[in-house]
Design a protein around this motif. Structure first.
Motif, mmCIF file in Angstrom:
data_model
loop_
_atom_site.group_PDB
_atom_site.id
_atom_site.type_symbol
_atom_site.label_atom_id
_atom_site.label_comp_id
_atom_site.label_asym_id
_atom_site.label_seq_id
_atom_site.Cartn_x
_atom_site.Cartn_y
_atom_site.Cartn_z
ATOM 1 N N ALA A 42 0.721 -1.393 0.007
ATOM 2 C CA ALA A 42 -0.091 -0.122 -0.030
ATOM 3 C C ALA A 42 0.870 1.253 -0.083
ATOM 4 C CB ALA A 42 -1.000 0.002 1.187
ATOM 5 N N SER A 45 2.558 3.768 -3.134
ATOM 6 C CA SER A 45 2.160 5.213 -3.921
ATOM 7 C C SER A 45 2.998 6.378 -3.104
ATOM 8 C CB SER A 45 0.656 5.383 -3.430
ATOM 9 O OG SER A 45 0.047 4.382 -3.621
ATOM 10 N N SER A 256 -5.412 5.728 5.055
ATOM 11 C CA SER A 256 -5.784 6.510 3.821
ATOM 12 C C SER A 256 -7.278 6.145 3.606
ATOM 13 C CB SER A 256 -5.088 6.249 2.555
ATOM 14 O OG SER A 256 -5.409 6.409 1.413
ATOM 15 N N ASP A 258 -8.947 5.233 0.858
ATOM 16 C CA ASP A 258 -8.919 3.728 0.087
ATOM 17 C C ASP A 258 -8.815 2.466 0.925
ATOM 18 O OD1 ASP A 258 -6.259 4.296 0.317
ATOM 19 O OD2 ASP A 258 -5.874 2.997 -1.573
ATOM 20 N N ILE A 259 -7.996 2.732 2.183
ATOM 21 C CA ILE A 259 -7.751 1.765 3.133
ATOM 22 C C ILE A 259 -8.884 1.629 3.971
ATOM 23 C CG2 ILE A 259 -6.331 0.887 5.099
ATOM 24 C CD1 ILE A 259 -4.747 0.883 2.525
ATOM 25 N N ALA A 309 -3.007 6.190 -11.261
ATOM 26 C CA ALA A 309 -3.452 6.098 -10.031
ATOM 27 C C ALA A 309 -4.724 6.840 -9.435
ATOM 28 C CB ALA A 309 -2.248 6.590 -9.312
ATOM 29 N N LYS A 310 -4.951 6.130 -8.419
ATOM 30 C CA LYS A 310 -6.374 6.512 -7.828
ATOM 31 C C LYS A 310 -6.004 7.940 -7.011
ATOM 32 C CE LYS A 310 -6.958 2.898 -5.674
ATOM 33 N NZ LYS A 310 -7.629 1.728 -4.772
ATOM 34 N N ASP A 312 -7.984 8.835 -4.695
ATOM 35 C CA ASP A 312 -8.184 8.709 -3.310
ATOM 36 C C ASP A 312 -7.136 7.786 -2.430
ATOM 37 O OD1 ASP A 312 -8.934 6.135 -4.210
ATOM 38 O OD2 ASP A 312 -10.739 6.024 -3.117
ATOM 39 N N ASP A 313 -6.281 7.400 -3.144
ATOM 40 C CA ASP A 313 -5.017 6.785 -2.476
ATOM 41 C C ASP A 313 -4.214 7.980 -1.742
ATOM 42 O OD1 ASP A 313 -2.744 5.566 -1.623
ATOM 43 O OD2 ASP A 313 -2.406 4.481 -3.536
ATOM 44 N N ASN A 316 -0.322 8.734 -2.285
ATOM 45 C CA ASN A 316 -0.025 9.581 -3.222
ATOM 46 C C ASN A 316 0.313 11.017 -2.747
ATOM 47 O OD1 ASN A 316 0.383 7.909 -5.707
ATOM 48 N ND2 ASN A 316 -1.899 7.734 -5.399
#
Length: 396
Positions: A42, A45, A256, A258-259, A309-310, A312-313, A316
């Protein structure tokens, strides 16, 4: 070989400066290790986000006309690979500095090597105490995250003030990261609220069901997840499967959006709702920051330099925040940076970093190796973290 030695001797005789590793007339090369695969993938990013920000800076002329080259290698979160790849970056790729490497045990494992060679090891993805407390012995190494012990203490103080009768259980990584968090928690709790159970896990573990079963049987009503993202998700999921719905506190290295989304899908809204953590960056997925200039910049940089890439991650976004500080450091290191001038710049920062929450500054001195000393408490509600209260001190 003889002609090469003759050239070196001639250069020295003329008083020509020795070339700084990683610096040419047109480039500055940085290196680092990031777990792109493996149990902490994870965090991959973090490297990609930083690289995207450097590409954005390069598109604007770089640092004093030099473009930043960032070589980040996949160490799979394996300390032996971190050591090997770091040596490769220093001895073969001749990087100016090691930047943004992820992992506590990993950072500590390469610290002596880098300090012996006077290679800056900057803005490590760790808040382990040793990186700050042992700066006199290892002056070339500096973390970036708020103190892990300080983070644990914040949760302890909050529980002592608001849930003084809480019965607290802790799932923690069996490492300096997890142990720092746990000792900070105990310190913050003081004589209030009681830790009724602790269970460690190893990063190589594939399950934590037995640990969660033991923690549930302790009668705890509050669960601390001092864990990396994969194991934080396991913590939510396994407690849910056991029919246990404690009040959850989860470390900032695993929050995050997304997690949290994965944790929610694995369980339900009730299991994640009201979770408490700390935060220091703006949440680019929240409406609160929709019109914020830096959040807009983040989305533009993502679209242009990291389109697959997303957004919402948020790892990043964190990568861009730490890259911002690195660019600032390189600018302060002067038009012809050396490893010494980079270290000098890194230890004299007083930066307003627009990726961070208002009021959170990056401040360092030769005697203060904690760049980030303030954070905010946050509570998970619906699909986002909501900040509450004033900024709190992140280390004692």
């Amino acid at each position: 070989m003889i002609s090469h030695l003759a050239a070196v001797a001639a250069a020295l005789a003329l008083g020509a400066p020795a070339a700084t590793p990683g610096v040419t007339a047109t480039t500055i090369t940085l290196g680092g290790t990031i777990p792109i695969t493996g149990p902490a993938a994870a965090y991959g990013s973090v490297g990609k986000g930083a690289d995207a920000y450097f590409k954005y800076v390069n598109s604007k002329g770089g640092v004093f006309g030099r473009t930043i080259v960032y070589k980040f290698e996949d160490d799979e979160f394996d300390v032996a690979k971190t050591i090997l790849l770091t040596r490769q970056l220093v001895e073969q790729d001749n990087v100016l500095a090691i930047f943004n490497s992820v992992g506590t045990e990993h950072a500590l494992a390469i610290r002596s090597y880098l300090n012996d060679r006077k290679v800056p090891q900057l803005f490590v993805g760790s808040g382990v105490t040793q990186l700050a407390s042992e700066h006199k012995k290892y002056p070339w190494s500096m973390g970036y995250l708020p103190s892990f012990a300080g983070e644990g203490a914040i949760y302890g103080r909050y529980i002592a003030a608001h849930q003084p009768k809480a019965r607290v259980a802790v799932l923690y990584e069996n490492s300096d990261f997890g142990k720092d968090m746990l000792s900070g928690l105990r310190h913050g709790l003081g004589k209030k609220a009681k830790v009724v159970g602790t269970q460690a896990y190893e990063i190589e573990d594939t399950d934590v069901s037995s640990q969660l079963a033991k923690l549930k049987s302790s009668g705890a009503d509050t669960l601390m997840l001092f864990a990396t993202p994969k194991f934080a998700i396991f913590g939510y999921d396994r407690s849910f499967r056991l029919g246990w719905h404690p009040h959850v506190y989860v470390t900032s290295v695993s929050i995050s959006p997304d997690i949290m989304k994965i944790a929610k899908f694995a369980t339900n809204q009730k299991q994640v709702e009201g979770s408490v953590s700390i935060a220091f960056v703006k949440d680019p997925t929240s409406k609160q920051w929709a019109k914020d200039k830096t959040v807009r910049l983040y989305k533009t940089v993502m679209k242009r330099f990291l389109p697959s890439a997303k957004a919402d991650d948020v790892f990043n976004y964190y990568g861009m925040a730490v890259a911002y500080t690195m660019v600032d450091t390189l600018r302060k290191a002067g038009r012809n940076p050396t490893r010494e001038s980079v270290l000098r710049a890194a230890t004299h920062l007083n930066e307003i970093n627009p990726f961070l929450l208002p009021g959170v500054r990056i401040r360092t001195t030769p005697n203060d190796y904690y760049p980030m000393d303030k954070v905010k408490l946050a509570r998970y509600h619906g699909t986002h973290w909501q900040f509450f209260g004033k900024l709190v001190r992140a280390h004692d």
